[in-house]
Design a protein around this motif. Structure first.
Motif, PDB file in Angstrom:
ATOM      1  N   GLY A  84      -7.622   7.742   0.399  1.00 36.95           N
ATOM      2  CA  GLY A  84      -6.237   7.264   0.447  1.00 36.95           C
ATOM      3  C   GLY A  84      -5.422   8.182   1.334  1.00 36.95           C
ATOM      4  N   CYS A  85      -5.910   8.346   2.575  1.00 29.07           N
ATOM      5  CA  CYS A  85      -5.319   9.363   3.481  1.00 29.07           C
ATOM      6  C   CYS A  85      -4.038   8.886   4.136  1.00 29.07           C
ATOM      7  N   SER A  86      -3.722   7.578   3.989  1.00 28.92           N
ATOM      8  CA  SER A  86      -2.515   7.023   4.597  1.00 28.92           C
ATOM      9  C   SER A  86      -2.472   7.337   6.098  1.00 28.92           C
ATOM     10  N   ILE A 129      -1.939   6.909  -9.102  1.00 28.01           N
ATOM     11  CA  ILE A 129      -0.739   6.558  -9.886  1.00 28.01           C
ATOM     12  C   ILE A 129      -0.440   5.061  -9.802  1.00 28.01           C
ATOM     13  N   TYR A 130      -0.944   4.408  -8.767  1.00 30.06           N
ATOM     14  CA  TYR A 130      -0.668   2.976  -8.604  1.00 30.06           C
ATOM     15  C   TYR A 130      -1.728   2.099  -9.268  1.00 30.06           C
ATOM     16  N   PHE A 131      -2.756   2.727  -9.875  1.00 29.01           N
ATOM     17  CA  PHE A 131      -3.863   1.974 -10.466  1.00 29.01           C
ATOM     18  C   PHE A 131      -3.701   1.891 -11.985  1.00 29.01           C
ATOM     19  N   ASN A 132      -4.234   0.798 -12.595  1.00 27.05           N
ATOM     20  CA  ASN A 132      -4.306   0.764 -14.052  1.00 27.05           C
ATOM     21  C   ASN A 132      -5.499   1.607 -14.516  1.00 27.05           C
ATOM     22  N   THR A 157       0.793  -1.241   0.000  1.00 27.75           N
ATOM     23  CA  THR A 157       0.000   0.000   0.000  1.00 27.75           C
ATOM     24  C   THR A 157       0.828   1.295   0.000  1.00 27.75           C
ATOM     25  N   ILE A 158       2.117   1.206   0.217  1.00 25.83           N
ATOM     26  CA  ILE A 158       2.986   2.399   0.150  1.00 25.83           C
ATOM     27  C   ILE A 158       2.501   3.515   1.087  1.00 25.83           C
ATOM     28  N   PRO A 159       2.578   3.274   2.392  1.00 21.53           N
ATOM     29  CA  PRO A 159       2.023   4.245   3.341  1.00 21.53           C
ATOM     30  C   PRO A 159       2.958   5.421   3.622  1.00 21.53           C
ATOM     31  N   THR A 160       3.191   6.218   2.586  1.00 21.34           N
ATOM     32  CA  THR A 160       4.075   7.372   2.781  1.00 21.34           C
ATOM     33  C   THR A 160       3.284   8.666   2.603  1.00 21.34           C
ATOM     34  N   SER A 161       3.621   9.658   3.404  1.00 16.97           N
ATOM     35  CA  SER A 161       2.962  10.951   3.291  1.00 16.97           C
ATOM     36  C   SER A 161       3.804  11.978   4.031  1.00 16.97           C
ATOM     37  N   HIS A 171     -12.196   2.278   3.543  1.00 17.36           N
ATOM     38  CA  HIS A 171     -12.972   2.382   2.296  1.00 17.36           C
ATOM     39  C   HIS A 171     -12.008   2.145   1.144  1.00 17.36           C
ATOM     40  N   SER A 172     -12.419   1.249   0.226  1.00 19.10           N
ATOM     41  CA  SER A 172     -11.551   0.955  -0.915  1.00 19.10           C
ATOM     42  C   SER A 172     -12.097   1.565  -2.189  1.00 19.10           C
ATOM     43  N   LEU A 173     -11.221   2.255  -2.896  1.00 17.95           N
ATOM     44  CA  LEU A 173     -11.611   2.825  -4.187  1.00 17.95           C
ATOM     45  C   LEU A 173     -11.784   1.720  -5.227  1.00 17.95           C
ATOM     46  N   ALA A 174     -11.295   0.513  -4.904  1.00 20.67           N
ATOM     47  CA  ALA A 174     -11.380  -0.594  -5.859  1.00 20.67           C
ATOM     48  C   ALA A 174     -12.676  -1.384  -5.713  1.00 20.67           C
ATOM     49  N   PHE A 189       1.636  18.994   4.408  1.00 19.05           N
ATOM     50  CA  PHE A 189       1.673  19.985   3.329  1.00 19.05           C
ATOM     51  C   PHE A 189       2.591  19.527   2.191  1.00 19.05           C
ATOM     52  N   ARG A 190       2.482  18.214   1.876  1.00 21.16           N
ATOM     53  CA  ARG A 190       3.272  17.645   0.777  1.00 21.16           C
ATOM     54  C   ARG A 190       2.914  18.402  -0.508  1.00 21.16           C
ATOM     55  N   ASP A 191       3.899  18.776  -1.291  1.00 22.30           N
ATOM     56  CA  ASP A 191       3.676  19.632  -2.459  1.00 22.30           C
ATOM     57  C   ASP A 191       2.879  20.866  -2.032  1.00 22.30           C
ATOM     58  N   CYS A 249      -7.591  13.527  -3.430  1.00 20.95           N
ATOM     59  CA  CYS A 249      -7.022  12.179  -3.594  1.00 20.95           C
ATOM     60  C   CYS A 249      -5.705  12.320  -4.336  1.00 20.95           C
ATOM     61  N   ARG A 250      -4.617  12.267  -3.587  1.00 23.42           N
ATOM     62  CA  ARG A 250      -3.305  12.484  -4.202  1.00 23.42           C
ATOM     63  C   ARG A 250      -2.401  11.285  -3.986  1.00 23.42           C
ATOM     64  N   ASN A 251      -1.603  11.000  -5.007  1.00 22.71           N
ATOM     65  CA  ASN A 251      -0.593   9.935  -4.913  1.00 22.71           C
ATOM     66  C   ASN A 251      -1.212   8.581  -4.607  1.00 22.71           C
ATOM     67  N   VAL A 252      -2.387   8.343  -5.121  1.00 25.54           N
ATOM     68  CA  VAL A 252      -3.068   7.048  -4.961  1.00 25.54           C
ATOM     69  C   VAL A 252      -3.322   6.449  -6.351  1.00 25.54           C
ATOM     70  N   THR A 276     -10.250   8.289   4.520  1.00 27.19           N
ATOM     71  CA  THR A 276     -10.414   6.859   4.253  1.00 27.19           C
ATOM     72  C   THR A 276      -9.144   6.239   3.670  1.00 27.19           C
ATOM     73  N   ASP A 277      -8.993   4.957   3.916  1.00 31.04           N
ATOM     74  CA  ASP A 277      -7.856   4.218   3.384  1.00 31.04           C
ATOM     75  C   ASP A 277      -8.192   2.727   3.503  1.00 31.04           C
ATOM     76  N   ILE A 278      -7.362   1.881   2.859  1.00 30.26           N
ATOM     77  CA  ILE A 278      -7.584   0.434   2.987  1.00 30.26           C
ATOM     78  C   ILE A 278      -6.600  -0.195   3.976  1.00 30.26           C
ATOM     79  N   ASN A 279      -5.665   0.578   4.465  1.00 30.85           N
ATOM     80  CA  ASN A 279      -4.643   0.009   5.346  1.00 30.85           C
ATOM     81  C   ASN A 279      -4.997   0.333   6.810  1.00 30.85           C
TER      82      ASN A 279
HETATM   83  C1  LIG Z   1       1.389   7.106  -1.219  1.00 28.65           C
HETATM   84  S1  LIG Z   1       0.030   7.101  -0.110  1.00 28.65           S
HETATM   85  C2  LIG Z   1      -0.646   8.717  -0.367  1.00 28.65           C
HETATM   86  C3  LIG Z   1      -1.036   9.384   0.925  1.00 28.65           C
HETATM   87  C4  LIG Z   1      -1.560  10.815   0.790  1.00 28.65           C
HETATM   88  N1  LIG Z   1      -2.732  10.880  -0.038  1.00 28.65           N
HETATM   89  C5  LIG Z   1      -0.489  11.733   0.271  1.00 28.65           C
HETATM   90  O1  LIG Z   1      -0.510  12.110  -0.896  1.00 28.65           O
HETATM   91  O2  LIG Z   1       0.425  12.078   1.038  1.00 28.65           O
HETATM   92  C6  LIG Z   1      -1.120   6.052  -0.966  1.00 28.65           C
HETATM   93  C7  LIG Z   1      -2.263   5.602  -0.078  1.00 28.65           C
HETATM   94  O3  LIG Z   1      -3.311   5.053  -0.876  1.00 28.65           O
HETATM   95  C8  LIG Z   1      -3.895   4.000  -0.168  1.00 28.65           C
HETATM   96  N2  LIG Z   1      -4.627   3.115  -1.087  1.00 28.65           N
HETATM   97  C9  LIG Z   1      -4.097   2.205  -1.928  1.00 28.65           C
HETATM   98  N3  LIG Z   1      -5.090   1.562  -2.565  1.00 28.65           N
HETATM   99  C10 LIG Z   1      -6.255   2.086  -2.130  1.00 28.65           C
HETATM  100  C11 LIG Z   1      -7.623   1.817  -2.409  1.00 28.65           C
HETATM  101  N4  LIG Z   1      -7.986   0.868  -3.261  1.00 28.65           N
HETATM  102  N5  LIG Z   1      -8.569   2.544  -1.768  1.00 28.65           N
HETATM  103  C12 LIG Z   1      -8.212   3.510  -0.875  1.00 28.65           C
HETATM  104  N6  LIG Z   1      -6.935   3.793  -0.561  1.00 28.65           N
HETATM  105  C13 LIG Z   1      -5.965   3.087  -1.176  1.00 28.65           C
HETATM  106  C14 LIG Z   1      -2.722   3.317   0.490  1.00 28.65           C
HETATM  107  O4  LIG Z   1      -3.097   2.492   1.573  1.00 28.65           O
HETATM  108  C15 LIG Z   1      -1.861   4.518   0.911  1.00 28.65           C
HETATM  109  O5  LIG Z   1      -2.165   4.917   2.206  1.00 28.65           O
END
Ligand SMILES: C[S@@+](CC[C@H](N)C(=O)[O-])C[C@H]1O[C@@H](n2cnc3c(N)ncnc32)[C@H](O)[C@@H]1O
Length: 279
Positions: A111-113, A222-225, A75-79, A201-204, A82-84, A217-220, A139-142
């Protein structure tokens, strides 16, 4: 869609792993970009000291604790606070005046991490005199990240970076007003959590849960197709009330998505959008 016949063994094992995770735990990573998944799983294999993907699948199917560990790598839990920073400055300039016209409004941080994006927005709305009217859904899935977000601790060694970001984001007072420090950790002031609901809550796989005026919703995505991105975009569109705002930040765009004609671009670099009125 991946053509199964052209996959090598590693790739096939990954498909089986993601299918196994979905069947056993209902978490759906099947629509995540493969380049990122391959990197993450390879990293998890070395840290978890598991020989190969099939062994990892066997392990997580029988051991929920191992699955929780794997989740931390996928899940890449990084944040950061005031990122960017320019994103928050853009919200101050372009969104706040509109939200001021509402007696109350809802903000969804998808995807609040570990919560930094939420706390940044809470501070911003507090300084703009909007905090009392705002209700935040983070919300987040982790579950580990959500728990950290709710506790609101962060390492003291981050203070100087966060203070700089806060200032660049147009902070109106002093970042130190928003946390208490001690024993190597800082904790966000409890009032910042007063209007917040933290939820899994899952966006998937999940659907609309509230009508909101602003989605961040930032930096989330990018990991999706592409199909999974489209699902998430549709979810944001359906969740937003009339002329609601969507904030994606610099790394994501609606340009190639199914909703590209349903939003007006408000800012180009920081990617703030506004839902179009129905014609
Ligand atoms: C890189 S962090 C981004 C955190 C924050 N939004 C930021 O930009 O600093 C990505 C987050 O997306 C969450 N995530 C991944 N898949 C998700 C999904 N299907 N639904 C909701 N959150 C998801 C991860 O658990 C992770 O906490």
């Amino acid at each position: 869609m991946l053509d199964a016949e052209n996959l090598d063994s590693f790739e096939i094992e990954i498909e089986l792993l993601l299918e196994g995770i979905f069947r056993k735990y209902r978490s759906d990573f099947r629509g995540y970009s493969r380049a990122s998944i391959y990197r993450r799983i390879n990293h998890a294999l070395s840290v978890m000291k598991v020989e190969g993907v099939s062994q990892l699948l066997g392990k997580i199917l029988t051991d929920p604790v191992a699955y929780d560990t794997l989740l931390q790598y996928i899940t890449i839990p990084t944040s950061e606070m005031f990122r960017d920073p320019e994103y928050f400055e853009a919200i101050r300039q372009n969104v706040v005046s509109h939200l001021k016209t509402y007696p109350s409004f809802k903000v969804w941080i998808a995807g609040c991490s570990t919560g930094e994006e939420l706390y940044s927005l809470a501070i911003l709305f507090y300084e703009e005199g909007l905090f009392e009217r705002a209700r935040f859904y983070a919300t987040d899935i982790n579950p580990v990240s959500l728990k950290k977000a709710e506790e609101g601790f962060f390492p003291l060694d981050q203070v100087s970076k966060y203070t700089q970001n806060y200032q660049k984001a147009g902070g109106k007072s002093s970042f130190s007003n928003y946390y208490q420090a001690g024993y190597g950790l800082a904790k966000f002031s409890p009032f910042l959590r007063e209007n917040v609901v933290f939820a899994d809550h899952s966006l998937a796989t999940d659907s609309v849960f509230a009508e909101v005026e602003f989605v961040s919703c930032r930096n989330v995505l990018i990991y999706f197709n592409r199909p999974l991105q489209d699902r998430a975009f549709q979810l944001f569109y359906d969740s937003l009330g009339t002329r609601g705002f969507l904030g994606l930040g610099s790394k994501e765009t609606t340009s190639f998505s199914n909703v590209k004609n349903k939003f007006d671009e408000v800012t180009s670099l920081t990617r703030l959008y506004r839902k179009r009125s129905l014609a």
